[in-house]
Design a protein around this motif. Structure first.
Motif, PDB file in Angstrom:
ATOM      1  N   LEU A   1       0.835  -1.204   0.000  1.00  0.00           N
ATOM      2  CA  LEU A   1       0.000   0.000   0.000  1.00  0.00           C
ATOM      3  C   LEU A   1       0.872   1.257   0.000  1.00  0.00           C
ATOM      4  O   LEU A   1       0.542   2.254  -0.654  1.00  0.00           O
ATOM      5  N   VAL A   2       1.993   1.235   0.704  1.00  0.00           N
ATOM      6  CA  VAL A   2       2.937   2.356   0.656  1.00  0.00           C
ATOM      7  C   VAL A   2       3.481   2.505  -0.767  1.00  0.00           C
ATOM      8  O   VAL A   2       3.567   3.618  -1.304  1.00  0.00           O
ATOM      9  N   ASP A   3       3.835   1.389  -1.387  1.00  0.00           N
ATOM     10  CA  ASP A   3       4.340   1.427  -2.763  1.00  0.00           C
ATOM     11  C   ASP A   3       3.286   1.988  -3.717  1.00  0.00           C
ATOM     12  O   ASP A   3       3.611   2.715  -4.662  1.00  0.00           O
ATOM     13  N   PHE A   4       2.027   1.636  -3.471  1.00  0.00           N
ATOM     14  CA  PHE A   4       0.950   2.156  -4.322  1.00  0.00           C
ATOM     15  C   PHE A   4       0.840   3.670  -4.192  1.00  0.00           C
ATOM     16  O   PHE A   4       0.625   4.374  -5.190  1.00  0.00           O
ATOM     17  N   LEU A   5       0.988   4.183  -2.984  1.00  0.00           N
ATOM     18  CA  LEU A   5       0.957   5.634  -2.794  1.00  0.00           C
ATOM     19  C   LEU A   5       2.087   6.310  -3.573  1.00  0.00           C
ATOM     20  O   LEU A   5       1.882   7.350  -4.218  1.00  0.00           O
ATOM     21  N   LYS A   6       3.266   5.719  -3.532  1.00  0.00           N
ATOM     22  CA  LYS A   6       4.396   6.269  -4.278  1.00  0.00           C
ATOM     23  C   LYS A   6       4.077   6.288  -5.775  1.00  0.00           C
ATOM     24  O   LYS A   6       4.340   7.284  -6.464  1.00  0.00           O
ATOM     25  N   HIS A   7       3.502   5.199  -6.268  1.00  0.00           N
ATOM     26  CA  HIS A   7       3.143   5.107  -7.683  1.00  0.00           C
ATOM     27  C   HIS A   7       2.079   6.140  -8.035  1.00  0.00           C
ATOM     28  O   HIS A   7       2.135   6.761  -9.107  1.00  0.00           O
ATOM     29  N   THR A   8       1.113   6.330  -7.143  1.00  0.00           N
ATOM     30  CA  THR A   8       0.033   7.289  -7.400  1.00  0.00           C
ATOM     31  C   THR A   8       0.578   8.701  -7.554  1.00  0.00           C
ATOM     32  O   THR A   8       0.162   9.453  -8.450  1.00  0.00           O
ATOM     33  N   TYR A   9       1.509   9.082  -6.698  1.00  0.00           N
ATOM     34  CA  TYR A   9       2.124  10.408  -6.823  1.00  0.00           C
ATOM     35  C   TYR A   9       2.839  10.553  -8.171  1.00  0.00           C
ATOM     36  O   TYR A   9       2.877  11.650  -8.749  1.00  0.00           O
ATOM     37  N   GLU A  10       3.394   9.476  -8.678  1.00  0.00           N
ATOM     38  CA  GLU A  10       4.145   9.528  -9.935  1.00  0.00           C
ATOM     39  C   GLU A  10       3.234   9.661 -11.148  1.00  0.00           C
ATOM     40  O   GLU A  10       3.521  10.440 -12.068  1.00  0.00           O
ATOM     41  N   VAL A  11       2.149   8.894 -11.179  1.00  0.00           N
ATOM     42  CA  VAL A  11       1.310   8.842 -12.385  1.00  0.00           C
ATOM     43  C   VAL A  11       0.104   9.772 -12.326  1.00  0.00           C
ATOM     44  O   VAL A  11      -0.580   9.957 -13.329  1.00  0.00           O
ATOM     45  N   MET A  12      -0.160  10.367 -11.171  1.00  0.00           N
ATOM     46  CA  MET A  12      -1.307  11.258 -11.002  1.00  0.00           C
ATOM     47  C   MET A  12      -0.794  12.570 -10.408  1.00  0.00           C
ATOM     48  O   MET A  12      -0.901  12.801  -9.204  1.00  0.00           O
ATOM     49  N   PRO A  13      -0.222  13.449 -11.232  1.00  0.00           N
ATOM     50  CA  PRO A  13       0.445  14.663 -10.733  1.00  0.00           C
ATOM     51  C   PRO A  13      -0.455  15.554  -9.886  1.00  0.00           C
ATOM     52  O   PRO A  13       0.039  16.267  -9.008  1.00  0.00           O
ATOM     53  N   HIS A  14      -1.744  15.538 -10.139  1.00  0.00           N
ATOM     54  CA  HIS A  14      -2.665  16.394  -9.391  1.00  0.00           C
ATOM     55  C   HIS A  14      -3.218  15.698  -8.153  1.00  0.00           C
ATOM     56  O   HIS A  14      -4.111  16.243  -7.487  1.00  0.00           O
ATOM     57  N   PHE A  15      -2.705  14.526  -7.829  1.00  0.00           N
ATOM     58  CA  PHE A  15      -3.169  13.805  -6.641  1.00  0.00           C
ATOM     59  C   PHE A  15      -3.030  14.695  -5.409  1.00  0.00           C
ATOM     60  O   PHE A  15      -1.969  15.236  -5.127  1.00  0.00           O
TER      61      PHE A  15
END
Length: 436
Positions: free
Chosen positions: A36-50
């Motif tokens: 889940l931590v890794d998913f958060l890191k990925h989300t910040y990378e692919v969703m700039p407006h997150f």
């Protein structure tokens, strides 16, 4: 071709029917806290407006999970973890909740907390390494969780139509997936109508299994039909239920639950779930009791821990009261026990240590519960006395404490307090984290 539904025969060589195999496949998909931590890191990378303060769970499904799994046509859990293990806990939640609140609630529950406001800062991009280190130090990074957004294969379920969904930050419409896979929204191959059977399997095959209800700030989770269905199965099977909220405040009393008014994105889902609940009034009563008890216990236990930290003594009366509330047979009985205790601390008698972190940062202060609580005059005077009496403070600390009271009780109840003003509470109250 039908979707991949996991192992064909069971360990005895028997071939289950299709629906049972779908249930087994669903049940053996799970995500660790580390993942889940890794998913958060990925989300910040692919969703700039997150944005932790604006992005909803449904936004993450459409803009991160579905695109990431489109080529493989599988669930996200299957993509990142093919070990096919049962979860330690399943989470009931609503997709309209802020994604940060859902995730913070999971980490908070794993850490043994009933509220998650103090976890939110750890979800900031620059703090994820701290979060990772914290769960590793606690030995919970491998704890497994079942969440529908990760564990249901969206490509055989919903990805073909967005139903007009627009991103909560940008306002742009989400794009439907072009994977072209056959959708199964009902029947044996459907992965969205088998949660009750899956919960039964969890209980049967994992004795330590428990369930978590993640409640959003607006308490909309109590109005969603699938949340109601999952809670119904948990109650039916006498499975341990935890509840986590942003802040455990007195609004945990009188939860508004009417299963007949619960809604789903698809009307047919409402009919299906409601058809399984014979006595809706009895269910409402049971749901109110099951949801209120964790809130009552969290309030009392929080005060007990604070008193233990401040005064060095455990309160046996509070421990006894918690046992009585947990053993209550009706909501009315539990509410009376909690109400009598609650009255001893005044109207809204929570403790400053719980609220200080929330008040200290306006970004996280958008809580209706908190605003309502701060508007109740006299609360902080009582809290100050519970924390050691204003008279026992030296002049400087007493002035500072009174200043905090006046600021918090300002007109409208939404005044913020600078972190420096809260320094006297740090180290004196259980689990106080003053946000930067």
């Amino acid at each position: 071709a039908p979707p991949s539904i996991g192992p064909e025969p069971d360990n005895n060589g028997n071939d289950d029917d299709v629906a049972a195999r779908v249930v087994r496949s669903l049940a053996h998909r799970s995500m660790t806290l580390g993942a889940l931590v890794d998913f958060l890191k990925h989300t910040y990378e692919v969703m700039p407006h997150f944005d932790l303060a604006q992005t909803k769970t449904v936004d993450v499904v459409w803009q991160v999970i579905i695109p990431k799994t489109s080529q493989q046509g599988c669930s996200y859990a299957q993509l990142v973890d093919g070990s096919e293990q049962l979860p330690d806990r399943m989470v009931s939640h609503n997709w309209s909740n802020l994604f940060s609140h859902l995730v913070a609630g999971i980490f908070a529950n794993a850490m043994g907390h009933n509220d998650y406001f103090h976890v939110l800062p750890l979800l900031e991009r620059d703090n994820l390494s701290l979060l990772s280190a914290a769960i590793q130090e606690l030995g919970i990074s491998g704890m497994r969780w079942w969440l529908c957004l990760f564990c249901v294969n969206q490509h055989v379920s919903i990805c073909g139509s967005t139903w007009g969904h627009k991103d909560s930050v940008t306002g742009r419409e989400s794009e439907a997936c072009s994977c072209g896979r056959q959708k199964h929204t009902e029947g044996d191959y459907c992965e969205m109508n088998k949660f009750d059977a899956m919960i039964s399997l969890f209980q049967k095959e994992k004795s330590s299994y428990s369930h978590l209800l993640a409640v959003d700030v607006a308490s909309a989770a109590f109005t969603r039909i699938w949340v109601i269905a999952e809670i119904a199965e948990v109650f039916k099977k006498s499975i341990h239920l935890d509840m986590v909220k942003a802040v455990m405040l007195p609004s945990c009393r009188k939860p508004k639950i009417d299963v007949s008014k619960a809604k789903a994105s698809r009307p047919e889902d409402e009919a299906q779930v409601l058809g399984k609940i014979e006595d809706k009034n009895a269910f409402n009563e049971q749901a109110m009791l099951g949801i209120a008890i964790p809130g009552f216990v969290a309030n009392i236990d929080g005060m007990r821990k604070m008193c233990q930290t401040c005064f060095g003594e455990d309160d046996e009366e509070m421990r006894t009261l918690i046992k009585k509330i947990r053993g209550a047979k009706t909501y009315k009985q539990a509410d009376r026990l909690f109400g009598n205790w609650f009255a001893d601390f005044g109207d809204g008698g929570m403790f400053m240590g719980l609220l200080a972190p929330q008040i200290s940062n306006a970004r996280w202060a958008g809580l209706g519960d908190l605003k309502m609580f701060l508007a109740s005059k006299g609360n902080f005077v009582r809290m100050g006395r519970k924390m050691g009496d204003l008279e026992d403070r030296d002049d400087e600390q007493r002035d500072e404490l009174e200043f905090i009271q006046l600021r918090c009780m300002g007109e409208g109840g939404t005044e913020t307090v600078a972190p420096d003003d809260l320094s006297i509470f740090k180290g004196a109250v259980h689990d106080v984290h003053v946000l930067p």
